[in-house]
Scaffold this motif. Structure first.
Motif, PDB file in Angstrom:
ATOM      1  N   LEU A 190       0.837  -1.200   0.000  1.00 52.02           N
ATOM      2  CA  LEU A 190       0.000   0.000   0.000  1.00 52.02           C
ATOM      3  C   LEU A 190       0.867   1.243   0.000  1.00 52.02           C
ATOM      4  O   LEU A 190       1.815   1.339   0.780  1.00 52.02           O
ATOM      5  N   PHE A 210      -4.408   5.882   4.918  1.00 52.84           N
ATOM      6  CA  PHE A 210      -5.104   4.598   4.895  1.00 52.84           C
ATOM      7  C   PHE A 210      -6.607   4.853   4.826  1.00 52.84           C
ATOM      8  O   PHE A 210      -7.153   5.614   5.631  1.00 52.84           O
ATOM      9  N   THR A 244      -0.056  -7.102   9.026  1.00 55.12           N
ATOM     10  CA  THR A 244       0.159  -5.746   8.510  1.00 55.12           C
ATOM     11  C   THR A 244       1.425  -5.147   9.095  1.00 55.12           C
ATOM     12  O   THR A 244       1.575  -5.056  10.316  1.00 55.12           O
ATOM     13  N   SER A 263       4.130   5.635   8.275  1.00 53.86           N
ATOM     14  CA  SER A 263       2.838   6.230   8.591  1.00 53.86           C
ATOM     15  C   SER A 263       2.710   6.338  10.106  1.00 53.86           C
ATOM     16  O   SER A 263       3.456   5.693  10.840  1.00 53.86           O
ATOM     17  N   TRP A 318      -6.968   1.083  10.621  1.00 51.87           N
ATOM     18  CA  TRP A 318      -5.865   1.994  10.918  1.00 51.87           C
ATOM     19  C   TRP A 318      -6.303   3.371  10.444  1.00 51.87           C
ATOM     20  O   TRP A 318      -6.665   3.552   9.285  1.00 51.87           O
ATOM     21  N   ASN A 349      -5.064   7.323  10.092  1.00 53.98           N
ATOM     22  CA  ASN A 349      -3.945   8.250  10.184  1.00 53.98           C
ATOM     23  C   ASN A 349      -4.314   9.488  10.988  1.00 53.98           C
ATOM     24  O   ASN A 349      -5.487   9.836  11.128  1.00 53.98           O
TER      25      ASN A 349
END
Length: 289
Positions: A21, A26, A39, A44, A73, A75
């Motif tokens: 990614l 996200f 993950t 990030s 998740w 940000n």
């Protein structure tokens, strides 16, 4: 609203997929899927939600999730500014549930992997030391395929199984089974909390977001998370406070206000309750590391 049950297409000839990614932020919602998920955050930062657990994440974060465990998740706010220029990068490995329910149980040698996958039902965050050991193995999964990719994944899981400091995330009494409708309702509640946690949030307000009467919402929320709404909200606020204490120039009082605590004495009490120390001592310890 986007469906919260994620349909993962592994393909007819694959039992896993590996994704790199690279996004402005996200964008996956609060969701769940039958597959296991590993993950690794390359670059990030923000907050990670796994079941009833909230925790900041940063580059180097590595988490293994079991089947049907709600997660996302998110940000931090600076990622969503139009001119931020930031990138959210991660390597995500998703593999079939049958690996843990059908294939590995038939192999006596795979018992350590089965123990790992059983613990992953509630989410596992691996230690910094272990992440450094497996970083190359995670990256290498992007550059192989077929049987070699599967064998490499098994080797990676074997390394992770040997992490004595892996931390279980969701509480052991967290209710794992969640219908799509219930998960969508929780998504609305979490979105509202993330947007407004710096403000006063009354139970009436959040109950309205969930489409429930206040008393029914309080029962529903505690059943789903094993915590009261206020306890969960305070965890979210304290999580944000820890980040501000380390990464901002705000005073202790300003941090408390920025995190939604209008009473500074209450902020100090809640911070010590969750961290075992005062905000000032926590800040000093983090800066001296």
């Amino acid at each position: 609203m986007k469906a919260l049950f994620e349909k993962i297409e592994l393909g007819d000839h694959n039992s896993l997929r590996v994704i790199h990614l690279d996004l402005p932020y996200f964008d996956a919602p609060w969701h769940f899927h039958p597959e296991y998920e590993l993950t690794y955050i390359v670059n990030s930062h923000g907050k990670r939600f796994v079941g009833d657990h909230i925790e900041p994440f940063d580059a180097g974060d590595l988490v293994l999730l079991g089947p049907n465990l709600p997660h996302f998740w998110r940000n931090d706010d600076d990622y969503y500014r139009p001119d931020s220029g930031r990138r959210a990068q991660a390597i995500v490995v998703q593999f079939a549930q049958l690996l843990g329910t059908t294939l590995l149980p038939q192999l006596p040698e795979a018992q350590p992997l089965m123990d790992l996958l059983n613990r992953a039902r509630y989410g596992l965050r691996f230690s910094t030391k272990k992440v450094k050991e497996v970083q190359y193995a995670m990256e290498n999964l992007l550059h192989c395929d077929g049987l070699q990719r599967l064998l490499n994944l098994l080797g990676l899981l074997q390394q992770l199984a040997d992490d004595p400091n892996a931390l279980m995330l969701a509480s052991d009494n967290y209710e794992l089974k969640a219908s799509q409708a219930e998960t969508e309702r929780m998504k609305r509640v979490l979105d509202f909390m993330l947007t407004h946690f710096r403000e006063e949030i009354r139970v009436d307000d959040i109950a309205s977001v969930a489409g429930m009467a206040p008393a029914a919402f309080c029962r529903y929320f505690r059943k789903r998370t094993r915590k009261s709404f206020i306890e969960y909200l305070n965890e979210l606020r304290i999580s944000h406070a820890r980040k501000l204490l380390v990464h901002s120039d705000l005073s202790i009082s300003q941090v408390g206000l920025e995190c939604g605590f209008n009473n500074i004495s209450h902020f100090h009490r809640q911070f010590k309750l969750h961290n075992g120390t005062t905000p000032l001592k926590y800040q000093s310890l983090q800066h001296n590391k």
